[in-house]
Structure formats: structure tokens, C-alpha cells
Design an enzyme around this catalytic site. Structure first.
Site, PDB file in Angstrom:
ATOM      1  N   HIS A 189       0.822  -1.209   0.000  1.00 20.94           N
ATOM      2  CA  HIS A 189       0.000   0.000   0.000  1.00 20.94           C
ATOM      3  C   HIS A 189       0.849   1.249   0.000  1.00 20.94           C
ATOM      4  O   HIS A 189       1.445   1.598   1.015  1.00 20.94           O
ATOM      5  CB  HIS A 189      -0.891  -0.041   1.259  1.00 20.94           C
ATOM      6  CG  HIS A 189      -1.999   0.970   1.249  1.00 20.94           C
ATOM      7  ND1 HIS A 189      -3.250   0.678   1.772  1.00 20.94           N
ATOM      8  CD2 HIS A 189      -2.073   2.248   0.816  1.00 20.94           C
ATOM      9  CE1 HIS A 189      -4.044   1.740   1.641  1.00 20.94           C
ATOM     10  NE2 HIS A 189      -3.338   2.696   1.063  1.00 20.94           N
ATOM     11  N   LEU A 236       2.317   6.800  -5.071  1.00 25.47           N
ATOM     12  CA  LEU A 236       3.480   7.341  -5.771  1.00 25.47           C
ATOM     13  C   LEU A 236       3.157   8.633  -6.516  1.00 25.47           C
ATOM     14  O   LEU A 236       4.051   9.263  -7.071  1.00 25.47           O
ATOM     15  CB  LEU A 236       4.048   6.299  -6.751  1.00 25.47           C
ATOM     16  CG  LEU A 236       4.578   5.021  -6.078  1.00 25.47           C
ATOM     17  CD1 LEU A 236       5.083   4.037  -7.121  1.00 25.47           C
ATOM     18  CD2 LEU A 236       5.689   5.351  -5.084  1.00 25.47           C
ATOM     19  N   ARG A 237       1.903   9.005  -6.547  1.00 28.23           N
ATOM     20  CA  ARG A 237       1.460  10.300  -7.082  1.00 28.23           C
ATOM     21  C   ARG A 237       1.749  10.505  -8.561  1.00 28.23           C
ATOM     22  O   ARG A 237       1.713  11.649  -9.037  1.00 28.23           O
ATOM     23  CB  ARG A 237       2.079  11.453  -6.297  1.00 28.23           C
ATOM     24  CG  ARG A 237       1.922  11.374  -4.787  1.00 28.23           C
ATOM     25  CD  ARG A 237       0.530  11.716  -4.357  1.00 28.23           C
ATOM     26  NE  ARG A 237       0.430  11.808  -2.893  1.00 28.23           N
ATOM     27  CZ  ARG A 237      -0.526  11.269  -2.165  1.00 28.23           C
ATOM     28  NH1 ARG A 237      -1.496  10.569  -2.724  1.00 28.23           N
ATOM     29  NH2 ARG A 237      -0.542  11.419  -0.849  1.00 28.23           N
ATOM     30  N   ASN A 273      -5.325   6.276  -6.913  1.00 23.86           N
ATOM     31  CA  ASN A 273      -5.903   7.625  -6.823  1.00 23.86           C
ATOM     32  C   ASN A 273      -4.960   8.706  -7.337  1.00 23.86           C
ATOM     33  O   ASN A 273      -4.606   9.652  -6.643  1.00 23.86           O
ATOM     34  CB  ASN A 273      -6.354   7.929  -5.381  1.00 23.86           C
ATOM     35  CG  ASN A 273      -5.229   7.857  -4.376  1.00 23.86           C
ATOM     36  OD1 ASN A 273      -4.213   7.206  -4.590  1.00 23.86           O
ATOM     37  ND2 ASN A 273      -5.402   8.538  -3.251  1.00 23.86           N
ATOM     38  N   HIS A 283     -10.672   0.334   1.632  1.00 21.19           N
ATOM     39  CA  HIS A 283     -10.405   1.376   2.628  1.00 21.19           C
ATOM     40  C   HIS A 283     -11.724   1.502   3.379  1.00 21.19           C
ATOM     41  O   HIS A 283     -12.633   2.201   2.955  1.00 21.19           O
ATOM     42  CB  HIS A 283     -10.023   2.671   1.890  1.00 21.19           C
ATOM     43  CG  HIS A 283     -10.011   3.895   2.765  1.00 21.19           C
ATOM     44  ND1 HIS A 283      -8.900   4.675   2.934  1.00 21.19           N
ATOM     45  CD2 HIS A 283     -10.975   4.488   3.515  1.00 21.19           C
ATOM     46  CE1 HIS A 283      -9.182   5.701   3.732  1.00 21.19           C
ATOM     47  NE2 HIS A 283     -10.438   5.603   4.100  1.00 21.19           N
ATOM     48  N   HIS A 324      -4.932  -0.809   5.745  1.00 22.54           N
ATOM     49  CA  HIS A 324      -4.568   0.000   6.924  1.00 22.54           C
ATOM     50  C   HIS A 324      -5.536  -0.133   8.091  1.00 22.54           C
ATOM     51  O   HIS A 324      -6.150   0.832   8.557  1.00 22.54           O
ATOM     52  CB  HIS A 324      -4.384   1.478   6.558  1.00 22.54           C
ATOM     53  CG  HIS A 324      -5.430   2.058   5.658  1.00 22.54           C
ATOM     54  ND1 HIS A 324      -6.788   1.910   5.885  1.00 22.54           N
ATOM     55  CD2 HIS A 324      -5.300   2.777   4.521  1.00 22.54           C
ATOM     56  CE1 HIS A 324      -7.433   2.536   4.919  1.00 22.54           C
ATOM     57  NE2 HIS A 324      -6.569   3.068   4.091  1.00 22.54           N
ATOM     58  N   ASP A 338       1.341   2.508   3.576  1.00 20.48           N
ATOM     59  CA  ASP A 338       0.450   3.609   3.190  1.00 20.48           C
ATOM     60  C   ASP A 338       1.239   4.909   3.057  1.00 20.48           C
ATOM     61  O   ASP A 338       0.812   5.977   3.503  1.00 20.48           O
ATOM     62  CB  ASP A 338      -0.718   3.774   4.176  1.00 20.48           C
ATOM     63  CG  ASP A 338      -1.848   4.628   3.583  1.00 20.48           C
ATOM     64  OD1 ASP A 338      -2.821   4.913   4.304  1.00 20.48           O
ATOM     65  OD2 ASP A 338      -1.747   5.019   2.405  1.00 20.48           O
ATOM     66  N   HIS A 349       3.037  14.374   0.855  1.00 17.08           N
ATOM     67  CA  HIS A 349       2.372  15.662   0.623  1.00 17.08           C
ATOM     68  C   HIS A 349       3.419  16.748   0.728  1.00 17.08           C
ATOM     69  O   HIS A 349       4.338  16.660   1.530  1.00 17.08           O
ATOM     70  CB  HIS A 349       1.293  15.930   1.685  1.00 17.08           C
ATOM     71  CG  HIS A 349       0.084  15.076   1.543  1.00 17.08           C
ATOM     72  ND1 HIS A 349      -0.828  15.226   0.529  1.00 17.08           N
ATOM     73  CD2 HIS A 349      -0.344  14.033   2.286  1.00 17.08           C
ATOM     74  CE1 HIS A 349      -1.768  14.320   0.662  1.00 17.08           C
ATOM     75  NE2 HIS A 349      -1.507  13.578   1.716  1.00 17.08           N
ATOM     76  N   GLY A 370      -2.286  12.011   5.658  1.00 14.76           N
ATOM     77  CA  GLY A 370      -1.244  11.123   5.145  1.00 14.76           C
ATOM     78  C   GLY A 370       0.148  11.474   5.615  1.00 14.76           C
ATOM     79  O   GLY A 370       0.495  12.647   5.818  1.00 14.76           O
TER      80      GLY A 370
END
Lengths: 314, 421, 181
Positions: free
Chosen positions: B59, B62-63, B93, B178, B231, B303, B307, B322
Site C-alpha cells: 500500500h 506514488l502520485r 488515486n 479502505h 490500513h 500507506d 504531501h 497522510g
């Protein structure tokens, strides 16, 4: 005893002695307010920024009056604040404040912890004028001063606070202040607004959702207003609230005969409080307002003094 | 050829724990045994180190795709390598959401070009993860996803979850949930409890997770598809998973290092303590630690959620949820689980290797012919994690400055040493 | 730091007599004027004012009302001190309007304290007249202020210190001069 804190962010961390000291200093400023000439030059040349990110006329005027009476200049920073609204970030506001170079910042914000955020980043004293549902420390202090003046003492009193406790920063500050003097605090209100965990934030706090038993034996009754602007939840119908919790003369009579009736304001007459109660001899509402100016004068005076120790209160 | 010698090989999937050498040829393991002679091979001295199968993180975020300054596949996988991970499963996401084969292929192509470790993408369950129609799951499976999820949120309705699970069952893809009840969560920023009341921060009750886990388990029972709870943070959720396993349902779950290390009492007005699920109560942490030890929990997953500083340096209410996690995961796990005596080292390695592999329907072993993915770590080496030195582009972690006893020492992926301390 | 030399200028008996003499001087010069009130400047001006009132009462039978004035908020040097000093309350239980007031303090030095005290009094009303009574005048005025009644004039250098002890606060009476090295 002197106040060595750099900021006033809350009352939770203040000791009983520190609170007593602050109240005593406030008394000196109560005196000033009774003089014909209420304006001093003590803080002349100093400036206070009133950074109010939540609408509040009363508290802002109170701080403004306090500053003016000490001869300080005020700069008003009014901004709409909402967690959903895009706008200037708190960091940018911090930088703006820094550029204005005030001697003290008074901040009210919808986010709990916002004053801490500002205090951590600026080398300027910060006074918390209300952050989210966390604390409203000057209200806690002025309430204590009012009780102390009216009853001659604060120790071991039975205090009942009625209203939306979950969303009340006033309730939290009052709890922190009064519990340090051994007061027994009863919190009363609609059950979904009485969080069970709140009895753990200070000693001698208990919950009682029914108004009648909550009032019995109370020497101080504090009525909170019903907050409509902070709710993100299904509201309670006004009639329900009035039926169960409105402070009427009959209900107030359940408390001790000389019990003080207090309200942080603004009042919604006919909702949480019956007008007859608001105007009764037991009501301390006007003194709370006057004491508010005195407490705020004391804090502005104490926090704008030269080289501080660097610690934060609260 | 690469010879890893003098190490303690610990492979829970084969119940092996002892001194052994590992010879790697190309991308595969050629031989495992005592005192291997391999003239001409490059040598890596693993004295004092544990040689484990390559760690898998089920989990992470990596954006990429999406021009997010917080992280890229390149920087994220470099951080993963520094954490000892040889394969990471990245969540869908992104911008755009990974809900069709071309996005999946983009991720894999990008990873092939720049990633330090293996990237196994997880696809969205619903289109755009919007919770309405199904995403192009079969197409993504062909492209290479290993699971589906709408992570960031639960799959929107029980009905949609049923559809997704029935659809993925023959594709043999686990559904990762989730688990969260939207109405109880609404507006919350930390676990509801004495700390949230004291700090004046809107609370998220423990039931928020368990209510949805209960729903998910029911649908799992109804469809027979594989369910993996992401998670997991609450005792009540763990109890439900345990019960489901007892009933023989194909349910698995993961726990993050921050959930078995910190609690809601650690939260202060600092958004590096804000994540979802939020830090839970002491009782929850205790239950999770017990579950990690007794096998109810299948895997540790990070997870990792990077940011930017700007986005996190705001009032607590407004900050995104996060924290990063690759580089501190093993150190925290050793501290909370092994050095504390809660579970044996072999079990810890399971939680990072065969446990997550099983969730994905794969194996992770140190044996002839297996992919040469290995994690070398020390149980004793003292080091301090500094966020400023992290390979991730982001610094949002509450563990900045934390000292550890034991941690990753070298990471080998497909026979190549991709990181060494 | 070299020890500072302390000399006793007035012992207990001398101090007591000086204060007594001041009281009589006040009676003499103000005559039988009613309405005169004493304002003691915190801290040591207060017991001084009380003793003067006693002498006045003994001599004339008249009660001179006493007020207590805290001048902290009127100081001109607040921005120079480390932290704002503790404020005590001012307690003047009578109107100052139209009154003859005698400000009472222990030591008159630069005159700034008296300037602050006068500011404080004018915030309370409009006195008819303000006179000043001090136990010690040590010179070095920085403002055009003089005392009407002086117990003792002392020659000092600006860096010296003059300490007045009063039994109500310090346990015994006395006036000490501490010379800077």
C-alpha cells in the site's frame, strides 16, 4: 509571582497561582475603567493586530477597547474563514502579520490550533481570542473574575454549565480554569453534545443530561448559546431545546437562591435563556462584559512587556 | 553473478533460518547453501545481517501520473529501496485515476524507465473511483494490476462492492477496501476520544471503520471473492477479520507502522500527525500488536502518502491526510515487535514478505530459480532517520529525528543492488 | 563586583523624628484647611502617608483622608524594562475634584515618578492643588519638579542608591546611602 509567558494560547496549562495572578492584575484594570478618564498612555506607540477570522463583533470590540484604553493602536485584519473556502492560507496570513510588525497579535480562528500555528512561527506574542472549539481563554478568565468578585471566592464552588458542550470552547476554558480551584463542574445539555471523554480533561467534572438534577445545588449557572454556525450535523429543533434546556426563572430557582447566572454572549433571548432570567439580579452578564475589557487590558499590558522568557501558556 | 555471503538467511516460507550464502545469476537466484564457492562473482559481505526475501509493500501512493510535486515514481521508489522494499503496490488515486489499461501501462512503462524497485499497480474498482460504474478491470488485469480498490474511500455501496467482488473473483484479483463509513467520518480529522475533545478537533469514532469492515466481510461471504482490509486501525475491525478467517472466508488485512507505534494521545496541533485512518486508542494499538503476533494480521504495509510542505503546513483541520513511511517501516517494526519481544524475527519477515505475497496470490522465497529480490537488514545497527535526507520528495512524517536500533542495510531487486546504506 | 559602601544617613530614631517633624510642618503650613488629603505613592509612600496622617490627627484632631496611588501604568520607561511590572491597584476612596492633595513618597530623585503620579491623579479628576512631601530629596532632577516638604536633603551622585526602610515594610526605620564604587 509574575507572568513569564510569551503567549496566551489557552488556560489548560496555567497553574492556579498563575490564574490568580492574572485575575489580580485584571483588578487593577477594573479600577481604571471606573475612572472618569479611562485612557492611559501605558502602551502608547505599541500596536495590536486584531486578526479575526471568524465573525465576532463583541470580542473584537472588547479587545479593541482594551487596547485603546491602554493607548495602543489597533490594526484590524478581518478575513472570512471557512475550511471549504479557497483563500489566503494561514501561512500567508502569518507572513502578512509579520510584515505589519505588531507588538501583539490577537487571533480568533475557526480552526482549533490556529493560534498555536501562528505563535510557533512568529516571534510576536499571541493572544487566543477563540480557536475552533478548543479554547477561549480570556472568556475563562473573565468568567472566573466575575465569580470571584461576586461571591468573594472561587474555591470548591458547584458550577453547572448548560448547552452545546461538545462545540463550546468557552465551556472548555471555564472547565480548565475553575477545576484548578477545586470547583465541581456539572455539564448539562442534549446528550449527543455531551462527549463522555470531556470528564477526563480536568478533575471533578461530571455529565448530567437532565437539567433539573444538573441545577440542584449550583452556585454558578453558566448558560451557553446554541451555536448554529459551527454545526456540521443534524440540528436540534429549537422547540426541543427550549422545552428541555431553556433557562427560565422556575428552573434557575432549582439552583441555590443566590446562584450567579452567567452567559458568554451574545444571548438569544427566548431560545437558551428567558429574558426575565437575563435581566434578573442574579445575572452577571453586564459585569462579564466589563470584566472582559479589564482582563484583556491586563493581558495586553503583560504580554507587550519587553524581553520575554519564550514559553507559551496553554 | 553476485554472491551474498556470511549472512543469516531467514526465509519463513520454507521455514529456513540459518547461516547460508546466496548466489545470484542475472535476475534470478542460482543457488542457496552453506559456503558457496563462486570465483569471479561480485561479493557482498552480509556478516551480521539478515538476508530475507525482498520486502513487499502492499500500500503506497506514488502520485504519478499527475504533476504532483509531492512525489514521482522515481523518487518514491528510491525511498522504497532505502526502506528495504523490493516491490511496491501503488494506489490508483492518481491524476488521472488508474481505472483503465492505458494508465496502468503508463505506470509500468514509467517504472521500467526510472523505478528503483518493482512497481505493481493496483487498479481502481470503479470508474474514476467515483463509486458508480465498474472500472475496466479485466483490461487493467491484462496490463498488469495486482488488485483493485477505490482507496481513499470505501467502495461506495454494498451493491457496488458485490458487483466488483463478483466480477473480480474469476480474475483472481483481491479487492482492497479502505473501510470507512462516510457519514460517521464526515469532517473528522482525528480519532474521537479524550484527546480530540481536549484539542477541540472533530473526532472520528472507532466504529467508522468497523461498520464498513462488517459490511465488507458480509459481501465477501456472499461472493466468495478475496477481501483485503487496508490500513486496519481498530480492535473491533480486527475482531471482525479474525472471526471471518475463523469461518474460512478469504479475508486478509494489513496494519501500518504508525498504527502499531503511535496513538491518538500523540496527536498535537501538527499535521504530521494527521492521517486516515487516524491514530487510534491505546487499546486498539495493543490489539493490533497482538494480531500481528498471532497471525490474524497478514502484512505490514506503509500507506506511504507524500504531501508537499506547503499543503501540510496549515491549520490541522485543513491539512490533507497522510504521512510518508517507506524508510521508517522496518525500524519501527523491529522496535515495536521484535525488540519488545512480542514476536520472533521470522514472523516479522513474514509480515513483510510471504504475508503480502499471499494476499496478492504470489510467493516470496529465497530458492533456486526465484527472482533475485532480497532485503538485507540489521537488527542492531543504530541509526537516526532524518526527513531532510529522505529520498522521497516529501517530508511529512512524525518520525523525523527518531533513532532506531536495526534497519534496512541493502536492497536487491532482480539481482541488482539498488540501494546500500 | 566590588562591594558597595553603605552609610546610614538616618537611624531609626532620626527617621521617626523626621517624619514627625514633616507632619507638623504640614499642619503648620496648611493651617486648619479642611479637605486636605494625602496620596501615598506605592510602595513606601503609603506607610509614610499613614504616619503623617497620624501626626496630623494627633496635632489637630482632624482626619486627613489617605489614598493609595500605583503609578506603574503611568511610567515613561516601561519599554525599557524587561517585562512589564506587576500592577497594584490604585485605591483613592474619595473624589480628587477640587481637593488639595499632598503627594507622599520616600525619595525624590529624577522627578519622573512624581510626573507619573500627577498624570494618574489628573485621570481621576481635577485637584485644586497638588503639593509634594518626600522623606529624602537626593537631587539630580530631570524634570522641573520640586517638593514642598522635604525631610532631609542628601548629596548623591546619580549612580549612588538611596534606600529608605520603614518598619511597616522593612521591619525597622532607617535611611541608607549606598555609594557606587
Amino acid at each position: 509571582m509574575s507572568f513569564t509567558f510569551r503567549h496566551l494560547l489557552g488556560t489548560e496549562a496555567l497553574t492556579r497561582d498563575e490564574i490568580t495572578f492574572l485575575l489580580n492584575q485584571s483588578r487593577a484594570f477594573q479600577g481604571i475603567q471606573k475612572q472618569p478618564l479611562k485612557k492611559l498612555a501605558t502602551l502608547r506607540g505599541k500596536s495590536a493586530v486584531l486578526a479575526f477570522f471568524e465573525t465576532s463583533t463583541r470580542t473584537r470590540i472588547s479587545f479593541g477597547t482594551a487596547a485603546a484604553r491602554l493607548g495602543a493602536d489597533t490594526m484590524n485584519l478581518q478575513a472570512e474563514s471557512s475550511s471549504t473556502q479557497k483563500g489566503e492560507s494561514l501561512m500567508d496570513t502569518v507572513r502578512t502579520l509579520e510584515a505589519m510588525k505588531p507588538d501583539v497579535i490577537v487571533i480568533r480562528h475557526a480552526a482549533s490550533g490556529a493560534p498555536h500555528f501562528v505563535a510557533e512561527r512568529l516571534g510576536i506574542p499571541v493572544i487566543n481570542a477563540g480557536d475552533g472549539v478548543h479554547e477561549h481563554p480570556t472568556q475563562g478568565l473573565l468568567d472566573a473574575l466575575t465569580i470571584s468578585d461576586r461571591l468573594g471566592r472561587m474555591d470548591g464552588l458547584d458550577v453547572t454549565i448548560v448547552g452545546d458542550i461538545l462545540h463550546s470552547r468557552v465551556a472548555r476554558s471555564d472547565i480548565h480554569v475553575l477545576s484548578k480551584f477545586g470547583c465541581r463542574i456539572t455539564l448539562c445539555g442534549p446528550a449527543m453534545w455531551l462527549p463522555p471523554e470531556i470528564v477526563q480533561i480536568a478533575p471533578n467534572v461530571r455529565l448530567e443530561p437532565r437539567l433539573d438534577p444538573a441545577l440542584r445545588g449550583a452556585q454558578v449557572v453558566m448558560v451557553l448559546r446554541v451555536q448554529t454556525e459551527r454545526l456540521q450535523e443534524p440540528a436540534l429543533p429549537a422547540d426541543e431545546y427550549i422545552r428541555l434546556y431553556q433557562m427560565t426563572p422556575e428552573r434557575l430557582a432549582l439552583a441555590r437562591p443566590d446562584a450567579l447566572l452567567m452567559h458568554p454572549g451574545p444571548m438569544i433571548r427566548g431560545l437558551e435563556i428567558d429574558p426575565a432570567v437575563a435581566d434578573s439580579p442574579q445575572s452577571c452578564v453586564l459585569e462579564q462584559v466589563t470584566n472582559g475589557v479589564a482582563v484583556r487590558m491586563a493581558l495586553l499590558y503583560l504580554l507587550t512587556g519587553g524581553a520575554p522568557s519564550g514559553a507559551a501558556a496553554g | 553473478m553476485l554472491l551474498i555471503h556470511n549472512g543469516r538467511v531467514l526465509d519463513p516460507s520454507r521455514n529456513f533460518d540459518g547461516p547460508a550464502d546466496v548466489l545470484i545469476e542475472g535476475e534470478r537466484i542460482a543457488r542457496v547453501g552453506p559456503k558457496i564457492e563462486a570465483p569471479g562473482a561480485e561479493r557482498l559481505d552480509a556478516s551480521g545481517l539478515v538476508v530475507a526475501p525482498g520486502f513487499i509493500d502492499l500500500h503506497c501512493h506514488l502520485r504519478e501520473p499527475g504533476n504532483d510535486p509531492a512525489e514521482t515514481i522515481e523518487s518514491g521508489t528510491r525511498a522504497a529501496a532505502r526502506g528495504g522494499f523490493t516491490a511496491v503496490c501503488c494506489m490508483p488515486n492518481t491524476q488521472p485515476v488508474n481505472d483503465n489499461a492505458s494508465v496502468t501501462r503508463f505506470i509500468l512503462d514509467r517504472a521500467a524507465a526510472v523505478a528503483s524497485v518493482r512497481v505493481w499497480p493496483i487498479g481502481a474498482a470503479s470508474k474514476g473511483s467515483a463509486g458508480e460504474g465498474l472500472a475496466e478491470i479485466a483490461g487493467m488485469k491484462d496490463a498488469g494490476i495486482v488488485a483493485v480498490t477505490d482507496d481513499g474511500k470505501p467502495i461506495a455501496t454494498a451493491k457496488l462492492l458485490r458487483q466488483v467482488m463478483e466480477y473480480t473473483r474469476p480474475l483472481d484479483l483481491p479487492v482492497i477496501e479502505h473501510s470507512e463509513d462516510a457519514s460517521l467520518f464526515a469532517g473528522g480529522v482525528m480519532r474521537e476520544g479524550p484527546t480530540s475533545v481536549r484539542l477541540g478537533l472533530r473526532g472520528i469514532p472507532a466504529a467508522t471503520e468497523a461498520i464498513c469492515v462488517a459490511r465488507d466481510v458480509q459481501i465477501c461471504a456472499l461472493t466468495g471473492a478475496r477481501l483485503h482490509v487496508a490500513h486496519m486501525s481498530a480492535k473491533d475491525s480486527l475482531d471482525l477479520v479474525r472471526e471471518a478467517k475463523r469461518r474460512g472466508l478469504p479475508v486478509t488485512c494489513e496494519v501500518t507502522p504508525h498504527h502499531f507505534t503511535l496513538t491518538d494521545e500523540d496527536v498535537v496541533y501538527d499535521a504530521r500527525y494527521k492521517m486516515n485512518p487516524p491514530l487510534a486508542s491505546r487499546a486498539d494499538r495493543e490489539a493490533l500488536l497482538a494480531g500481528l503476533a498471532d497471525g490474524s494480521v497478514d502484512a505490514i504495509a506503509t500507506d506511504h502518502a507524500p504531501h508537499t510542505q506547503a499543503s501540510k503546513e496549515v491549520e490541522f483541520d485543513r491539512a490533507p491526510f497522510g504521512i510518508t513511511g517507506f524508510e521508517t517501516a522496518l525500524g519501527l517494526a523491529l522496535e515495536a515487535l521484535v525488540h519488545s519481544g512480542r514476536l520472533p524475527l521470522a514472523r516479522l519477515v513474514e509480515l513483510f514478505t510471504s504475508g503480502p505475497a499471499r494476499v496478492l496470490g504470489k510467493t516470496r522465497r529465497i530458492a533456486e530459480g526465484e527472482p533475485a529480490d532480497l532485503t538485507l537488514f540489521s537488527t542492531e545497527h543504530r541509526w537516526t532517520f532524518r526527513a531532510a535526507e529522505s529520498a522521497s520528495k516529501s517530508r511529512n512524517t512524525p518520525f523525523d529525528g527518531r533513532s532506531f536500533r536495526g534497519g534496512p542495510m541493502a536492497t536487491i531487486v532482480a539481482g541488482r543492488v539498488v540501494w546500500r546504506r | 563586583m566590588p562591594a558597595r559602601e553603605k552609610t546610614q544617613l538616618l537611624n531609626a530614631a532620626q527617621t521617626g523624628r523626621t517624619i514627625e517633624r514633616l507632619g507638623h510642618e504640614i499642619v503648620e503650613k496648611t493651617g486648619e484647611k479642611h479637605g486636605i488629603a494625602l496620596i501615598g505613592i506605592r510602595r513606601r509612600g503609603v506607610p509614610l502617608a499613614q504616619r503623617l496622617a497620624q501626626t496630623i490627627r494627633a496635632a489637630t484632631g482632624a482626619e486627613a483622608p489617605i489614598g493609595i496611588l500605583d503609578i506603574t501604568l503611568y511610567r515613561d520607561d516601561l519599554s525599557l524594562v524587561a517585562a512589564h511590572p506587576v500592577v497594584q491597584s490604585t485605591d483613592i476612596p474619595f473624589s480628587v475634584d477640587g481637593r488639595d492633595l499632598i503627594l507622599v513618597d520616600d525619595v525624590l530623585f529624577t522627578g519622573r515618578t512624581i510626573r507619573a503620579a500627577m498624570n494618574g491623579l489628573f485621570d481621576l479628576g481635577r485637584p485644586r492643588r497638588i503639593l509634594l512631601c518626600v522623606l529624602v530629596d537626593r537631587g539630580h532632577r530631570e524634570l522641573p519638579i520640586e517638593a514642598t516638604y522635604v525631610g532631609r536633603r542628601v548629596d548623591t551622585r546619580p549612580e549612588d542608591m538611596v534606600e529608605v526602610h520603614l518598619r511597616e515594610i522593612d521591619g525597622e526605620d532607617g535611611v541608607l546611602l549606598e555609594r557606587a564604587p
